[in-house]
Design an enzyme around this catalytic site. Structure first.
Site, short mmCIF file in Angstrom:
data_model
loop_
_atom_site.label_atom_id
_atom_site.label_comp_id
_atom_site.label_asym_id
_atom_site.label_seq_id
_atom_site.Cartn_x
_atom_site.Cartn_y
_atom_site.Cartn_z
N LYS A 99 -8.96 65.02 90.86
CA LYS A 99 -8.60 63.60 90.80
C LYS A 99 -8.06 63.19 92.16
O LYS A 99 -7.20 63.85 92.72
CB LYS A 99 -7.53 63.40 89.72
CG LYS A 99 -7.12 61.97 89.51
CD LYS A 99 -7.92 61.31 88.42
CE LYS A 99 -7.85 59.80 88.48
NZ LYS A 99 -8.74 59.17 89.49
N GLN A 120 -3.03 65.84 97.59
CA GLN A 120 -3.25 65.34 96.23
C GLN A 120 -2.95 66.40 95.16
O GLN A 120 -2.50 66.08 94.07
CB GLN A 120 -4.72 64.89 96.12
CG GLN A 120 -5.01 63.96 94.96
CD GLN A 120 -4.64 62.51 95.25
OE1 GLN A 120 -4.94 62.00 96.31
NE2 GLN A 120 -4.00 61.87 94.30
N LYS A 123 0.83 66.26 94.67
CA LYS A 123 1.18 64.94 94.14
C LYS A 123 0.83 64.85 92.65
O LYS A 123 1.63 64.43 91.82
CB LYS A 123 0.41 63.87 94.92
CG LYS A 123 0.66 62.46 94.47
CD LYS A 123 -0.28 61.47 95.13
CE LYS A 123 -0.33 61.64 96.63
NZ LYS A 123 -0.96 60.49 97.30
N LYS A 135 -10.43 64.67 96.87
CA LYS A 135 -10.47 63.42 97.64
C LYS A 135 -11.87 63.24 98.21
O LYS A 135 -12.59 64.23 98.39
CB LYS A 135 -9.46 63.49 98.79
CG LYS A 135 -9.09 62.16 99.38
CD LYS A 135 -8.01 61.44 98.59
CE LYS A 135 -7.74 60.04 99.11
NZ LYS A 135 -6.57 59.44 98.50
N GLY A 174 -9.79 54.53 93.92
CA GLY A 174 -9.84 53.84 95.21
C GLY A 174 -8.88 54.44 96.23
O GLY A 174 -8.08 55.32 95.91
N ASP A 175 -9.00 54.00 97.44
CA ASP A 175 -8.07 54.34 98.54
C ASP A 175 -8.35 53.30 99.62
O ASP A 175 -8.94 52.24 99.33
CB ASP A 175 -8.34 55.78 99.03
CG ASP A 175 -7.25 56.30 99.98
OD1 ASP A 175 -6.18 56.71 99.49
OD2 ASP A 175 -7.45 56.28 101.21
N THR A 219 0.73 51.90 92.87
CA THR A 219 1.19 52.70 94.02
C THR A 219 2.36 52.01 94.71
O THR A 219 3.39 52.63 94.99
CB THR A 219 0.02 52.95 95.00
OG1 THR A 219 -1.09 53.46 94.27
CG2 THR A 219 0.40 53.94 96.07
N ASN A 250 -3.59 47.17 99.53
CA ASN A 250 -3.18 47.29 98.13
C ASN A 250 -1.76 47.84 97.99
O ASN A 250 -0.93 47.27 97.28
CB ASN A 250 -4.18 48.20 97.40
CG ASN A 250 -3.73 48.54 96.00
OD1 ASN A 250 -3.09 49.55 95.77
ND2 ASN A 250 -4.01 47.66 95.05
N SER A 386 -3.55 56.07 87.17
CA SER A 386 -4.97 56.40 86.99
C SER A 386 -5.12 57.36 85.80
O SER A 386 -6.06 57.23 85.00
CB SER A 386 -5.53 57.08 88.24
OG SER A 386 -5.97 56.12 89.17
P1 NDP Z 1 -6.11 49.20 101.96
O1 NDP Z 1 -7.43 49.39 102.56
O2 NDP Z 1 -5.96 48.29 100.81
O3 NDP Z 1 -5.07 48.74 103.08
C1 NDP Z 1 -4.82 49.47 104.23
C2 NDP Z 1 -3.89 48.65 105.10
O4 NDP Z 1 -3.43 49.44 106.18
C3 NDP Z 1 -4.59 47.44 105.72
O5 NDP Z 1 -3.67 46.42 105.90
C4 NDP Z 1 -5.06 48.00 107.05
O6 NDP Z 1 -5.27 47.04 108.07
C5 NDP Z 1 -3.87 48.85 107.42
N1 NDP Z 1 -4.30 49.91 108.33
C6 NDP Z 1 -5.20 50.88 108.09
N2 NDP Z 1 -5.36 51.63 109.19
C7 NDP Z 1 -4.52 51.10 110.11
C8 NDP Z 1 -4.20 51.44 111.44
N3 NDP Z 1 -4.81 52.46 112.04
N4 NDP Z 1 -3.29 50.69 112.08
C9 NDP Z 1 -2.67 49.65 111.47
N5 NDP Z 1 -2.95 49.27 110.21
C10 NDP Z 1 -3.85 50.00 109.55
O7 NDP Z 1 -5.59 50.68 101.60
P2 NDP Z 1 -4.47 51.11 100.57
O8 NDP Z 1 -3.36 50.13 100.57
O9 NDP Z 1 -5.13 51.45 99.29
O10 NDP Z 1 -3.98 52.49 101.21
C11 NDP Z 1 -3.01 52.55 102.24
C12 NDP Z 1 -2.43 53.96 102.30
O11 NDP Z 1 -1.89 54.33 101.03
C13 NDP Z 1 -3.45 55.06 102.64
O12 NDP Z 1 -2.78 56.07 103.36
C14 NDP Z 1 -3.82 55.62 101.27
O13 NDP Z 1 -4.30 56.95 101.33
C15 NDP Z 1 -2.46 55.56 100.57
N6 NDP Z 1 -2.51 55.57 99.12
C16 NDP Z 1 -3.22 54.64 98.42
C17 NDP Z 1 -3.24 54.66 97.05
C18 NDP Z 1 -3.90 53.59 96.24
O14 NDP Z 1 -3.72 53.58 95.02
N7 NDP Z 1 -4.65 52.66 96.85
C19 NDP Z 1 -2.56 55.74 96.29
C20 NDP Z 1 -1.75 56.60 97.11
C21 NDP Z 1 -1.76 56.52 98.47
P3 NDP Z 1 -6.77 46.61 108.46
O15 NDP Z 1 -7.23 45.76 107.33
O16 NDP Z 1 -6.60 45.90 109.74
O17 NDP Z 1 -7.56 47.89 108.59
#
Ligand code: NDP
Length: 454
Positions: A99, A120, A123, A135, A174-175, A219, A250, A386
């Site tokens: 997962k 993961q 976690k 992943k 998703g991620d 999250t 997200n 999830s």
């Molecule tokens: P999204 O794609 O929804 O959002 C990512 C955000 O981070 C965007 O605002 C993006 O900006 C910004 N970002 C990404 N890369 C960079 C960078 N190099 N520099 C500055 N800003 C950056 O992703 P999520 O919110 O889903 O995921 C964010 C983090 O949380 C990841 O590490 C993910 O693995 C982790 N996570 C997510 C989960 C989930 O349920 N979604 C669960 C657990 C962990 P831009 O649009 O400009 O790229």
């Protein structure tokens, strides 16, 4: 004991394991970083429980059960052929089906997917749910793609991946770059390829196709709940605190909403183009509309919100705060950032993203006595919800928002308690990194022992 890349020495027994990881996985810096952090925590465990060493549990944990790498061909809107690389790393299934999310981002490579899959495992164990660790992703850049291009890419990706999935085998979510829209297209193609409406083969679905309430929020909400628990332990709370959240995707969005529900004020967030500062507190409804409905940028937020400022290319961690919640990407918070945050009076840091804090920054926080919640504990609410989605799909049930949020809160409090108690038991009180790594490890290791050498 010899010092390693992260500076902390390893227990002698673990040194050969580490050397093997380096030799077998060359040029995978993020994977090395994630493994090293766990190995550094396990010294007291191997000293106390030699049976894990005799059964080579740690070596086995560092080697994925299966890694799938595949070509993803698709046509863009101009009819050009485009080729990407897809990945799925099925890391450990001792506790349940693999997962973990799918990430679409141009930076994706095997080492990044392996670091995420490795994290993961622990976690998922911490959630207490029956889920293993995995992943996946692709080096596909969804930015600027039309809806049709996204759909064609998802369909091609799933055409290959579907043979490796199943509700009892591997259940992606998703991620970064993969939200409800992408999960819908992936599920549609899975359904078409298999002729099965196997709802719980993917989580993070929209509500109309078997999704669960609170999964979208989970999250970010979970991370804010973890912060609140950490502060409570020290007789404090989020109420009235100045908070900075990086990212605006997200996780960031719903962390901001929950921080506000606890009385905190998020004064800044970001994307890869820059930082927005809003001293009155980020207006969640406006940011949500811009990000989720219009698929816009934080610069658009600043343009529409009186008093807010956009700083192109700005450094988010220069904005003074009491609580920092990195929610963007790995290694976004460096030693320099940590020093700035400490100098500005930061009390607590919680990782909404996976491994956003460099090892040097984690050490700087520890030395300054800043509370620090690692991602594998603080952001576990997403995968926990999830698992609740899988539960509802299996029983053809659909829970209310309130009930689902209550469950999430219970799970996050439980994870916080387990991390704190385990850290105490193993001689590292207040060290949530050690607590999370050890508690997650013991749960998976015991299941692996019970299953024999497989
Ligand atoms: P999204 O794609 O929804 O959002 C990512 C955000 O981070 C965007 O605002 C993006 O900006 C910004 N970002 C990404 N890369 C960079 C960078 N190099 N520099 C500055 N800003 C950056 O992703 P999520 O919110 O889903 O995921 C964010 C983090 O949380 C990841 O590490 C993910 O693995 C982790 N996570 C997510 C989960 C989930 O349920 N979604 C669960 C657990 C962990 P831009 O649009 O400009 O790229």
């Amino acid at each position: 004991m010899t010092p390693g890349v992260n500076g902390h020495p390893l227990h002698d027994i673990l040194e050969p394991v580490w050397q093997d990881v380096l030799r077998r996985n060359p040029a995978e810096a993020e994977f090395h970083q994630a493994v090293r952090e766990v190995l550094e925590s396990l010294g007291p465990v191997v000293a106390k429980h030699p049976h894990y060493v005799e059964a080579a549990i740690i070596e086995r944990l560092c080697e994925p059960e299966r890694q799938v790498v595949f070509r993803v061909p698709w046509h863009d809107d101009r009819g050009r052929v485009r080729i990407n690389r897809g990945f799925r790393v099925q890391f450990n299934s001792a506790l349940g089906p693999y997962k973990g999310g799918i990430r679409f981002h141009p930076s994706v490579n095997l080492g990044i997917i392996k670091f995420l899959g490795f994290e993961q495992i622990f976690k998922n164990a911490l959630t207490g749910m029956p889920i293993g660790g995995g992943k996946g992703g692709a080096d596909f850049d969804p930015k600027g793609c039309s809806d049709n291009e996204i759909m064609r890419f998802c369909q091609s990706f799933m055409t290959e991946l579907h043979r490796h999935l199943g509700e009892y085998t591997d259940v992606p979510a998703g991620d970064t770059g993969v939200g409800e829209r992408e999960i819908g297209y992936l599920f549609g193609q899975y359904k078409r390829m298999t002729n099965r409406y196997e709802s719980s083969v993917l989580t993070g679905k929209g509500l109309g196709i078997g999704g669960a309430r609170v999964r979208r929020e989970a999250t970010g909400y979970g991370t804010a709940i973890f912060v609140q628990e950490m502060l409570k332990e020290r007789g404090m709370s989020l109420d009235g605190r100045r908070v900075v959240v990086s990212g605006s995707g997200n996780v960031a969005l719903y962390a901001i909403q929950k921080v506000a529900a606890f009385g905190g004020i998020t004064v800044a967030c970001s994307d890869s183009d820059g930082v927005v500062i809003d001293e009155k507190g980020i207006d969640f409804d406006l940011l949500r509309e811009i990000k989720e409905i219009e698929r816009g940028r934080v610069a658009d937020y600043a343009a529409r919100r009186p008093g807010a400022r956009h700083i192109p290319g700005g450094a988010i961690w220069d904005v003074p705060c009491e609580v920092a919640i990195p929610c963007a990407t790995q290694n976004e918070l460096t030693h320099h950032d940590a020093t700035t945050l400490v100098a500005n009076g930061c009390l607590a840091v919680a990782e909404g993203a996976n491994m956003p804090t460099t090892p040097e920054a984690v050490r700087a926080f520890a030395e300054a006595g800043v509370l620090f919640a690692p991602g594998k504990a603080a952001n576990a609410g997403g995968v926990a919800t999830s698992a609740l989605e899988m539960q509802q799909n299996a029983s053809r049930d659909s829970w209310t928002f309130e009930h689902s949020e209550e469950k999430l809160t219970e799970i996050m409090r439980d994870i916080h308690r387990r991390c704190a108690e385990t850290a105490e038991t193993y001689g590292a009180p207040g060290n949530y990194v050690a607590g999370a790594n050890i508690a997650g490890f013991i749960q998976v290791a015991d299941a692996m022992l019970a299953l024999g050498l497989v």
